[in-house]
Design a protein around this motif. Sequence first.
Motif, PDB file in Angstrom:
ATOM      1  N   THR A 144     -11.287 -18.568   0.026  1.00 41.89           N
ATOM      2  CA  THR A 144      -9.959 -17.977   0.101  1.00 41.89           C
ATOM      3  C   THR A 144     -10.067 -16.536  -0.379  1.00 41.89           C
ATOM      4  OG1 THR A 144      -8.914 -20.114  -0.322  1.00 41.89           O
ATOM      5  CG2 THR A 144      -7.565 -18.138  -0.681  1.00 41.89           C
ATOM      6  N   LEU A 145      -9.639 -15.603   0.454  1.00 41.27           N
ATOM      7  CA  LEU A 145      -9.839 -14.186   0.170  1.00 41.27           C
ATOM      8  C   LEU A 145      -8.621 -13.579  -0.507  1.00 41.27           C
ATOM      9  CD1 LEU A 145     -11.445 -13.312   3.590  1.00 41.27           C
ATOM     10  CD2 LEU A 145     -12.637 -13.329   1.399  1.00 41.27           C
ATOM     11  N   ALA A 146      -8.862 -12.860  -1.569  1.00 41.83           N
ATOM     12  CA  ALA A 146      -7.801 -12.101  -2.221  1.00 41.83           C
ATOM     13  C   ALA A 146      -7.526 -10.832  -1.420  1.00 41.83           C
ATOM     14  CB  ALA A 146      -8.221 -11.727  -3.645  1.00 41.83           C
ATOM     15  N   LYS A 147      -6.321 -10.291  -1.588  1.00 34.04           N
ATOM     16  CA  LYS A 147      -6.019  -8.985  -1.023  1.00 34.04           C
ATOM     17  C   LYS A 147      -6.511  -7.945  -2.019  1.00 34.04           C
ATOM     18  CE  LYS A 147      -1.985 -10.291   1.745  1.00 34.04           C
ATOM     19  NZ  LYS A 147      -0.539 -10.041   1.996  1.00 34.04           N
ATOM     20  N   VAL A 148      -7.744  -7.508  -1.823  1.00 32.10           N
ATOM     21  CA  VAL A 148      -8.375  -6.587  -2.762  1.00 32.10           C
ATOM     22  C   VAL A 148      -9.410  -5.756  -2.019  1.00 32.10           C
ATOM     23  CG1 VAL A 148     -10.093  -8.341  -3.444  1.00 32.10           C
ATOM     24  CG2 VAL A 148      -9.635  -6.395  -4.962  1.00 32.10           C
ATOM     25  N   GLU A 149      -9.447  -4.478  -2.322  1.00 33.61           N
ATOM     26  CA  GLU A 149     -10.427  -3.588  -1.699  1.00 33.61           C
ATOM     27  C   GLU A 149     -11.686  -3.587  -2.564  1.00 33.61           C
ATOM     28  OE1 GLU A 149      -8.454   0.109  -0.461  1.00 33.61           O
ATOM     29  OE2 GLU A 149      -7.991  -1.030   1.362  1.00 33.61           O
ATOM     30  N   HIS A 150     -12.471  -4.611  -2.338  1.00 32.81           N
ATOM     31  CA  HIS A 150     -13.678  -4.833  -3.126  1.00 32.81           C
ATOM     32  C   HIS A 150     -14.722  -5.459  -2.216  1.00 32.81           C
ATOM     33  CE1 HIS A 150     -15.758  -6.089  -7.022  1.00 32.81           C
ATOM     34  NE2 HIS A 150     -15.500  -4.808  -7.174  1.00 32.81           N
ATOM     35  N   ILE A 154      -9.604  -9.025   1.503  1.00 28.56           N
ATOM     36  CA  ILE A 154      -8.837  -8.483   2.619  1.00 28.56           C
ATOM     37  C   ILE A 154      -8.347  -7.095   2.224  1.00 28.56           C
ATOM     38  CG2 ILE A 154      -6.801  -8.805   4.077  1.00 28.56           C
ATOM     39  CD1 ILE A 154      -7.037 -11.832   3.408  1.00 28.56           C
ATOM     40  N   CYS A 155      -8.779  -6.088   2.979  1.00 28.33           N
ATOM     41  CA  CYS A 155      -8.396  -4.703   2.724  1.00 28.33           C
ATOM     42  C   CYS A 155      -7.246  -4.321   3.657  1.00 28.33           C
ATOM     43  CB  CYS A 155      -9.587  -3.779   2.952  1.00 28.33           C
ATOM     44  SG  CYS A 155     -11.100  -4.277   2.100  1.00 28.33           S
ATOM     45  N   ASN A 156      -6.767  -3.118   3.524  1.00 29.57           N
ATOM     46  CA  ASN A 156      -5.664  -2.662   4.363  1.00 29.57           C
ATOM     47  C   ASN A 156      -6.030  -2.646   5.848  1.00 29.57           C
ATOM     48  OD1 ASN A 156      -3.196  -1.882   2.848  1.00 29.57           O
ATOM     49  ND2 ASN A 156      -4.664  -0.685   1.645  1.00 29.57           N
ATOM     50  N   SER A 157      -7.255  -2.280   6.164  1.00 28.70           N
ATOM     51  CA  SER A 157      -7.640  -2.123   7.570  1.00 28.70           C
ATOM     52  C   SER A 157      -8.855  -2.954   7.969  1.00 28.70           C
ATOM     53  CB  SER A 157      -7.933  -0.647   7.859  1.00 28.70           C
ATOM     54  OG  SER A 157      -6.792   0.156   7.631  1.00 28.70           O
ATOM     55  N   SER A 158      -9.383  -3.759   7.080  1.00 29.70           N
ATOM     56  CA  SER A 158     -10.606  -4.503   7.358  1.00 29.70           C
ATOM     57  C   SER A 158     -10.701  -5.686   6.399  1.00 29.70           C
ATOM     58  CB  SER A 158     -11.831  -3.589   7.196  1.00 29.70           C
ATOM     59  OG  SER A 158     -11.841  -2.991   5.900  1.00 29.70           O
ATOM     60  N   VAL A 159     -11.718  -6.511   6.607  1.00 31.31           N
ATOM     61  CA  VAL A 159     -12.002  -7.646   5.721  1.00 31.31           C
ATOM     62  C   VAL A 159     -13.455  -7.531   5.286  1.00 31.31           C
ATOM     63  CG1 VAL A 159     -12.067 -10.152   5.476  1.00 31.31           C
ATOM     64  CG2 VAL A 159     -10.340  -9.088   6.955  1.00 31.31           C
ATOM     65  N   ASN A 160     -13.689  -7.401   3.998  1.00 35.11           N
ATOM     66  CA  ASN A 160     -15.042  -7.282   3.461  1.00 35.11           C
ATOM     67  C   ASN A 160     -15.598  -8.661   3.140  1.00 35.11           C
ATOM     68  OD1 ASN A 160     -14.888  -4.509   3.641  1.00 35.11           O
ATOM     69  ND2 ASN A 160     -14.441  -4.187   1.467  1.00 35.11           N
ATOM     70  N   LEU A 161     -16.739  -8.958   3.712  1.00 40.51           N
ATOM     71  CA  LEU A 161     -17.379 -10.252   3.494  1.00 40.51           C
ATOM     72  C   LEU A 161     -18.770 -10.040   2.897  1.00 40.51           C
ATOM     73  CD1 LEU A 161     -16.283 -12.056   6.782  1.00 40.51           C
ATOM     74  CD2 LEU A 161     -15.302 -12.295   4.491  1.00 40.51           C
ATOM     75  N   GLY A 162     -18.780  -9.475   1.702  1.00 41.05           N
ATOM     76  CA  GLY A 162     -19.995  -9.443   0.911  1.00 41.05           C
ATOM     77  C   GLY A 162     -20.000 -10.675   0.030  1.00 41.05           C
ATOM     78  N   ASN A 163     -21.185 -11.264  -0.186  1.00 42.47           N
ATOM     79  CA  ASN A 163     -21.299 -12.414  -1.098  1.00 42.47           C
ATOM     80  C   ASN A 163     -20.349 -13.539  -0.689  1.00 42.47           C
ATOM     81  OD1 ASN A 163     -21.009  -9.633  -3.004  1.00 42.47           O
ATOM     82  ND2 ASN A 163     -22.986 -10.667  -3.043  1.00 42.47           N
TER      83      ASN A 163
END
Length: 482
Positions: A144-150, A154-163
Amino acid sequence: MKKSAVILSAALAAISIAPLAACDNKITATGYDIDVTYNADSGVLEGTETVDYYNNSDDVLTCIKFNLYGNAYRQDAIYKPVSETYRSKAYYDSDSYGSMAVTSVTGCSGWEICGEDQNILAVTLEDGLESGSAATITIEYTLTLAKVEHRTGICNSSVNLGNFYPIACAYSNGEFMECVYYSDGDPFVSDCANYDVTIDMPAGYTCAASGSNTYDKTSGGRRVCSYSLQNARDFAMVISNKFSVISQTVDGVEVYYYYYDDSDAKAKLEVAAQSLAYFSECFGGYVYPTLSVVQTGFVIGGMEYPALTMINDDLTGEDAYITIVHENAHQWWYAMVGSDQINEAWQDEGLAEYSTALFFENCGDYSVTLAGLINSATEAYRAYYTVYNQIFGDADTTMSRSLAEFVSDYEYVNIAYNKSMIMFDTLRKSIGDDRFFEGLRAYYAKCIYTTASPDDLFCCFVNTGVDLDSFFDSFINGKIVI
């Protein structure tokens, strides 16, 4: 990871791992086969991974442990992945939380979630795993992804899937290394493995990934893409329904730049391509078939993964160029040559910083200079030393210490980045260019695909014919005055 641009402005404002091979049902390296499905409405990633875990230690293993980095985003997590310094900026839509929930594990006699912060999946093996043998474990999980730019969110314009998946803990000296998610630095240590990854996502999305694309099909409102990467410390992706992409081939390597809001995109791609070419010539050849530089939401400068780097979408001009080069340098000093980022953070960060300075000394028509970067690091370090002496009475300038021992982002940057960068510059001036670059090339050649110790690094310079025991000791143990 590149932190210095943000921190400093605030503060001053060859052992090759063979690929998986079928031979009497044996393998010679750990392999991950990962399938994930992203639901954009719920912000949930459903995953299944099959791990062919290869025991390359001399011990008989009765269990295998996996790091669950996604669990650090829980509301009740002890160790928060984002420090208070950056929390309000990272969580752009108020507080948001995520988790990594394991739903089933097969191929074992039992499993449990444990660790200091629910950060470990411990899988018990029915029979002991002998040295040189492999066990196949299948893990089903929900991220489950938090809305966090990390790194993961889930970022404003993308979804980061590190780790984004359970990853086997590195095994050394008779034990698995359990990594808690410290907010300072990059709290990850893992062994190289081979990856086959498939992501199912909405049809309008584009995926930037660590590996080479092996499959891409859109049908029924969904897009399925598969990727492959060998001899990698981990694997990451960034997905977005806004990406444009441009590319350039450098010595057989396809360099991509993914972006959604960048009028300077061609220049970003050019600096990415130039830095890959320079580092390959200077240190040793880049081993992966692709390199993806990705503009994305990220609270600090950027983040490195094998064959993929995340670059903060707020960065422009020289700040963006410096960050791209720094993260690309990590392909050598982290991805290909690993180190203990938890206890020896200076080892990869300092080398990446100094490699960045070397690039701007030797390449392109940029206003950034080696002298300017070294002077900035020296001024920042001296300011840190003065401030911390005033606050604590005696600033701790030791470099070899756990991320848990840093009291602030400010201290971490000045020790892991600035002091380490100064050390490598001083070393180069002391032993000369010939021996300095001979030592770096030897370090790359001898330690590629391994997790190198500080002594491994030091010995590569000593073997050039110089006595450096007191030199390294004076920096690492905090004796030197800068």
